[in-house]
Design an enzyme around this catalytic site. Structure first.
Site, PDB file in Angstrom:
ATOM      1  CG  ASP A  13      -1.572  -1.199   1.598  1.00  0.00           C
ATOM      2  OD1 ASP A  13      -1.542  -2.123   0.787  1.00  0.00           O
ATOM      3  OD2 ASP A  13      -2.144  -1.266   2.697  1.00  0.00           O
ATOM      4  CB  SER A  68      -1.740   1.012   5.520  1.00  0.00           C
ATOM      5  OG  SER A  68      -1.067   0.298   4.523  1.00  0.00           O
TER       6      SER A  68
HETATM    7  C1  FRU Z   1      -3.864  -3.798   2.658  1.00  0.00           C
HETATM    8  C2  FRU Z   1      -3.250  -4.144   3.998  1.00  0.00           C
HETATM    9  C3  FRU Z   1      -3.619  -3.136   5.052  1.00  0.00           C
HETATM   10  C4  FRU Z   1      -2.515  -3.255   6.024  1.00  0.00           C
HETATM   11  C5  FRU Z   1      -1.338  -3.496   5.118  1.00  0.00           C
HETATM   12  C6  FRU Z   1      -0.284  -4.372   5.687  1.00  0.00           C
HETATM   13  O1  FRU Z   1      -3.129  -4.245   1.585  1.00  0.00           O
HETATM   14  O2  FRU Z   1      -3.652  -5.427   4.374  1.00  0.00           O
HETATM   15  O3  FRU Z   1      -4.896  -3.314   5.592  1.00  0.00           O
HETATM   16  O4  FRU Z   1      -2.355  -2.115   6.787  1.00  0.00           O
HETATM   17  O5  FRU Z   1      -1.829  -4.077   3.950  1.00  0.00           O
HETATM   18  O6  FRU Z   1       0.834  -4.424   4.866  1.00  0.00           O
END
Ligand code: FRU
Length: 701
Positions: A299, A357
């Site tokens: 992300d 994230s």
């Molecule tokens: C989405 C996610 C988020 C999380 C992150 C972990 O792709 O699962 O919800 O914060 O990736 O890398």
């Protein structure tokens, strides 16, 4: 009490050499006393509750389970009976502690208190061990764990195996539990050096056993992560930046490595990240999509504009090609397209407490980041030096809940901060809204149900009219709803709509834009780059707008205008009819290009372009834009379809009719195939215009 028996005797009786089970394990000492070997037809006085253990030890792998090995003899405790969902306990009769160490073979889930083996003395859990697996993947191999129990000498104890967890790795495997004065758990490998250069180069072999590596300075762990350390020629070199520890003694510690392994000795020091000459010139390095120098990304995080720079932070595994070890990577750009990578911005606080994230905003002239600490909740970090270094605020976590991915916005009418955050309150998946006057204390406002991770919330004018705005609530899967927001509650005015199709995920929009545009970047999930030292890419930044369509108000996405600054050469193809598959267009060799194509499908059922062999076409029968396997419905306007097509080394993105639909598709085209061809099937279509812009690279070299 269970009578003592020598493990060596047992091994002889079974015709096994204990030490040969795994070449790197220590030989079993002659003083070993067996607490349990799980070789019998029943649990020999151990009491089972629940349905995970059954009436007797398992004989190896159970139905539906990955191959189990690393146990001794024929039997073991394996709580996968009935799958991961089954639960229960298995408790030993009391025994006397007569040696300095209790050693046991353990495998399965790594969830303390839930998939574990406990040692109880005086009714209290005094030691506990789990398997090594915390997420999908991993291995069913058992390994030795050793508990130092000298302080309990002469006491009566029991051992309890617990399976209180379902889902992935919701089981535990245990075998031979033996007392000895020797520890059978292998000692970590260790290397001592002095930090003489800024970077440590770490050889990675994709698919090698994952080792836990620790870097210690003055006895303090300064980095800890998992890494597939290469024991021969590496696939690539990852790196750790030790600038702040220069001149200090450094200890590298790793999970036990097999004797003779060279992996710790292959770790080298250098003044630059690996391969400075080859960096950004790799065969598959995207020319204008953001990728990380090394390792994995997912992300986009903390998108914010501040003092002349756009910041892109991102979910990052600096030490491997796959998801893991979540850090916030960091890059800055003067123009949204040319990026300079900076050192990691946010490190996990400790191993397992990952920096997931989140977002960033400008407050009182400085940058503030909100991220999920997987061990704590939503946390805040601040930077007073334009995002170069970050410090956590004392009050962390500022919000503790079941959830993640805080996106913070300033709500001008109520003059306070609003956080939209994915919330997993029991039984629901929703986006929760919280408000704060100071970014520290937060009050719950409301929630919108039936939404999943990585929310974003923003206001946009409809058809460019600032007097007529609507709010958009957007989530990781690219679905959005349009509504109103009064600072308390988001009220839906639409159902869920899809703008992006394909591998677009977990997008976020920039905060504090200098010109009021709403610019979004997503993770092009699943765009992999075989053989490269990096993996996954971001989508091209797009400008989002709300426009009225015959179906109602919809969000549109078009690549930001700054992409045009990468154009090095333009080809224009005159209008004409298209029949069949044309030969490759002369003078055009596709690497990184932006294409504008306008066609009238006419009588053709399918027409468009073959881009390095991949079809990017309009299907007039189903009224769909197609790119590879990705499709999106699109109606012609005045009989015409306009496509903007961005082609790079790992992807094709397509924007239909001014961004009414957007497609993101992972494609690694064949090496020698660089052609661009027009085609029409089932009839004749008409090319209205075609422009091909060759794009330069964003990496400044
Ligand atoms: C989405 C996610 C988020 C999380 C992150 C972990 O792709 O699962 O919800 O914060 O990736 O890398």
């Amino acid at each position: 009490m269970i009578g003592p028996r020598s493990l060596a005797t047992l091994a002889l009786a079974l015709g096994l050499s204990v030490a040969s089970v795994r070449g790197d394990e220590p030989t079993v000492p002659p003083d070993a006393l067996i607490i349990a070997d799980f070789e019998g037809d029943d649990y020999a006085g151990w009491i089972a509750t629940g349905d995970a253990f059954g009436p007797r030890p398992a004989r190896g792998t159970l139905a539906g389970q990955m191959h189990v090995d690393g146990f001794l003899g024929l039997g073991l405790v394996n709580s996968f009976l009935g799958g991961d969902a089954a639960a229960g306990t298995l408790t030993s009769p009391p025994f006397e502690i007569r040696r300095k160490t209790i050693n046991l073979l353990v495998g399965g889930g790594k969830f303390s208190g839930e998939t574990c083996v406990d040692l109880l003395v005086d009714g209290r859990v005094v030691r506990s061990a789990t398997g090594p697996n915390g997420r999908p993947g991993g291995s069913e191999r058992l390994g030795w764990a050793s508990w130092d129990v000298a302080e309990f000498a002469g006491k009566s104890a029991t051992i309890r195996v617990v399976d209180a967890r379902g889902g992935s790795w919701g089981h535990i495997n245990v075998d031979h539990i033996v007392q000895s004065d020797r520890r059978l758990q292998p000692e970590p490998a260790r290397r001592d050096l002095v930090v003489s250069s800024r970077y440590l180069h770490l050889p990675v072999k994709n698919g090698a056993a994952k080792r836990r590596l620790k870097l210690l300075v003055d006895g303090r762990t300064i980095r800890e992560f998992e890494i597939e350390l290469a024991d021969g020629p590496p696939d690539f070199l990852a790196f750790a930046d030790l600038a702040e520890f220069r001149g200090r003694p450094l200890v590298i510690e790793a999970d036990p490595v097999p004797p003779g392994s060279t992996d710790l000795s292959m770790i080298a020091q250098a003044e630059t990240p690996p391969d400075p000459e080859g960096l950004y010139r790799e065969r598959l390095r995207p020319r204008f999509h953001f990728t990380s120098r090394r390792g994995w990304l997912n992300d986009p995080n903390g998108l914010v504009y501040h003092e002349g720079e756009y910041h892109l932070f991102y979910q990052h595994n600096p030490y491997g090609w796959d998801w893991g070890n979540m850090h916030w990577g960091h890059a800055v750009s003067p123009d949204l397209v040319r990026w300079t990578e900076l050192p990691i911005a946010i490190y996990p606080r400790r191993f397992g407490d990952w920096a997931f994230s989140g977002s960033a905003v400008v407050d009182k002239g400085g940058l503030i980041a909100a991220f999920t600490s997987t061990g704590r909740g939503e946390c805040i970090a601040t930077s007073a030096d334009r995002g170069r270094t970050w410090a956590e605020v004392p009050g962390n976590p500022i919000l503790a809940h079941e959830g993640r991915d805080p996106k913070i916005i300033w709500h001008e009418p109520t003059k306070r901060w609003v956080m939209v955050v994915y919330d997993e309150a029991p039984g629901r998946k929703s986006i929760a809204l919280h408000a704060s006057p100071d970014l520290k204390s937060w009050t719950y406002l409301s929630r919108v149900d039936d939404f999943f991770e990585c929310p974003d919330l923003f206001e946009l004018p409809v058809d460019g009219d600032p007097a007529r705005t609507r709010w958009v609530l957007h989530a990781a899967d690219g679905l959005y709803v349009i509504g109103t927001f009064d600072g308390e509650e988001f009220r839906k005015e639409s159902g869920k709509h899809r703008l992006w199709s394909g591998n677009f995920y977990a997008a976020q929009s920039f905060s504090d834009m200098p010109d009021g545009r709403r610019v979004q970047v997503g993770w092009a999930r699943g765009v992999t780059f075989p053989g490269m030292p990096f993996n996954q890419q971001m989508t091209v930044p797009v400008e989002l707008t709300l426009r009225t369509t015959p179906e109602g108000v919809r969000m549109f996405a078009e690549p930001v205008r700054e992409v045009a600054s990468l154009v090095r050469k333009t080809h224009r193809v005159p209008a004409r009819g298209i029949v069949g598959t044309e030969p490759p267009m002369p003078g055009i060799s596709v690497d990184a290009v932006a294409i504008r194509l306008e066609i009238e499908p006419g009588s053709a059922t399918m027409s468009g372009l073959l881009v390095r062999g991949t079809r990017v076409a309009y299907d007039a029968k189903s009224r769909e834009v197609r790119c590879g396997d990705v499709v999106a419905h699109l109606d012609p306007i005045d009989g015409r379809i306009a496509l903007q097509i961005l082609v790079d080394r790992g992807s094709i993105e397509v924007f239909g009719n001014g961004g009414r639909v957007a497609l993101s598709v992972g494609v690694i085209p064949p090496d020698g195939e660089r052609s661009l061809r027009l085609f029409a099937e089932g009839g004749t279509s008409r090319l209205r215009s075609l422009q091909v812009d060759e794009l330069g690279a964003i990496w400044g070299r």
